[in-house]
Design a protein around this motif. Structure first.
Motif, mmCIF file in Angstrom:
data_model
loop_
_atom_site.group_PDB
_atom_site.id
_atom_site.type_symbol
_atom_site.label_atom_id
_atom_site.label_comp_id
_atom_site.label_asym_id
_atom_site.label_seq_id
_atom_site.Cartn_x
_atom_site.Cartn_y
_atom_site.Cartn_z
ATOM 1 N N LYS A 2 0.816 -1.221 0.000
ATOM 2 C CA LYS A 2 0.000 0.000 0.000
ATOM 3 C C LYS A 2 0.847 1.266 0.000
ATOM 4 N N GLU A 3 2.131 1.145 0.410
ATOM 5 C CA GLU A 3 3.015 2.313 0.397
ATOM 6 C C GLU A 3 3.529 2.632 -0.999
ATOM 7 N N VAL A 4 3.556 1.624 -1.880
ATOM 8 C CA VAL A 4 4.030 1.837 -3.251
ATOM 9 C C VAL A 4 2.827 2.168 -4.125
ATOM 10 N N LEU A 5 2.685 3.432 -4.473
ATOM 11 C CA LEU A 5 1.509 3.887 -5.221
ATOM 12 C C LEU A 5 1.615 3.565 -6.703
ATOM 13 N N GLN A 6 2.820 3.728 -7.267
ATOM 14 C CA GLN A 6 3.070 3.454 -8.682
ATOM 15 C C GLN A 6 4.503 2.979 -8.823
ATOM 16 N N ILE A 7 4.752 2.151 -9.823
ATOM 17 C CA ILE A 7 6.111 1.650 -10.014
ATOM 18 C C ILE A 7 6.265 1.142 -11.447
ATOM 19 N N GLY A 8 7.458 1.230 -11.979
ATOM 20 C CA GLY A 8 7.710 0.734 -13.331
ATOM 21 C C GLY A 8 9.194 0.538 -13.562
ATOM 22 N N ARG A 9 9.528 -0.349 -14.471
ATOM 23 C CA ARG A 9 10.923 -0.646 -14.798
ATOM 24 C C ARG A 9 11.231 -0.135 -16.195
ATOM 25 N N PHE A 10 12.385 0.498 -16.336
ATOM 26 C CA PHE A 10 12.809 0.993 -17.641
ATOM 27 C C PHE A 10 13.317 -0.157 -18.509
ATOM 28 N N HIS A 11 12.978 -0.073 -19.780
ATOM 29 C CA HIS A 11 13.577 -0.990 -20.740
ATOM 30 C C HIS A 11 15.058 -0.647 -20.916
ATOM 31 N N SER A 12 15.755 -1.501 -21.624
ATOM 32 C CA SER A 12 17.153 -1.241 -21.972
ATOM 33 C C SER A 12 17.286 -1.280 -23.495
ATOM 34 N N PRO A 13 17.464 -0.121 -24.136
ATOM 35 C CA PRO A 13 17.547 1.230 -23.575
ATOM 36 C C PRO A 13 16.175 1.759 -23.135
ATOM 37 N N PRO A 14 16.159 2.800 -22.293
ATOM 38 C CA PRO A 14 14.891 3.331 -21.781
ATOM 39 C C PRO A 14 13.991 3.863 -22.885
ATOM 40 N N LYS A 148 4.464 6.389 -0.779
ATOM 41 C CA LYS A 148 4.026 7.180 0.363
ATOM 42 C C LYS A 148 5.184 7.284 1.341
ATOM 43 N N PHE A 149 5.585 8.520 1.642
ATOM 44 C CA PHE A 149 6.702 8.715 2.548
ATOM 45 C C PHE A 149 6.572 10.091 3.175
ATOM 46 N N GLY A 150 6.515 10.144 4.496
ATOM 47 C CA GLY A 150 6.456 11.433 5.162
ATOM 48 C C GLY A 150 5.213 12.213 4.794
ATOM 49 N N TYR A 151 5.398 13.504 4.470
ATOM 50 C CA TYR A 151 4.270 14.386 4.208
ATOM 51 C C TYR A 151 3.788 14.329 2.762
#
Length: 226
Positions: A2-14, A148-151
């Protein structure tokens, strides 16, 4: 989680579309609108700040969409430069009056890891000199996240290196996570995780998981924490 709102991995090359899922909160949009060198609500370099001053029409009805698209483009350009040049391309945060070079923070965190220099000098050298010092057999990638971190939610980018030391048992692996950007709070972060197999000749057999071993330099509204 629940703390990770969005996430993604870059391709190689990005690819720019690697950041399609990233959104900015209204508070960050408002901070970008007011952003000036030396006084900005997000951690950015002077060049990044100037792009938002010049390339977004803040009086337009779609200014939030323009700012989000530009933020993705800025991160995309930045990660490409980092992968090509390594630490020399790391951002100098100029959101405050005193510039804070991330290159210096990354070097200081590595220097504060004497066990890494002693036991895994090849990984230490790779992290310090990337990409000029390739690490044989290692896997590396960059991912972005909004957490989600701090404020405020923090948008960050992290360079991950997965290393299997040649002189260690076959199942042993070390994972280094070097932060290369953070929109709030962080001035630098280095995380180390390890899965270490006991020497096969020693009984009973065992595998140890060390997670996380980390050094972080934070700036919070009222204090600094190392």
């Amino acid at each position: 989680s629940k703390e990770v709102l969005q996430i993604g991995r870059f391709h190689s090359p990005p690819r720019l579309e690697d950041l399609d899922a990233l959104t900015l909160d209204s508070g960050d949009i408002d901070s970008l609108r007011k952003c000036q060198i030396g006084d900005c609500g997000l951690k950015m370099s002077a060049g990044m700040i100037e792009r938002f001053r010049k390339e977004v029409n803040w009086s337009a009805p779609d200014h939030a969409a323009q700012a989000t698209a530009l933020f993705r483009r800025v991160l995309f350009d930045y990660v490409k430069d980092y992968l090509a040049q390594g630490n020399p391309a790391l951002v100098t945060y100029e959101d405050k009056k005193a510039p804070a070079p991330l290159r210096d923070q990354a070097g200081a965190l590595l220097q504060a890891s004497p066990y890494l220099r002693e036991y895994l000098p090849e990984l230490h050298r790779h992290l310090l000199e990337f990409p000029k010092s390739p690490l044989s057999g290692a896997e590396g990638f960059v991912y972005w996240s909004k957490e989600k971190f701090g404020y405020k939610p923090v948008v960050s980018m992290t360079h991950v290196t997965i290393h299997k030391p040649a002189r260690a048992p076959a199942t042993s692996v070390v994972i280094a996570s070097k932060q290369i950007y953070a929109s709030h709070y962080f001035l630098g972060s280095l995380g180390l995780s390890a899965c270490v197999e006991k020497e096969p000749s020693l009984q009973p057999t065992a595998v140890y998981l060390l997670y996380p071993v980390s050094y972080t330099h934070l700036t919070l509204p009222t204090k600094r924490i190392v």
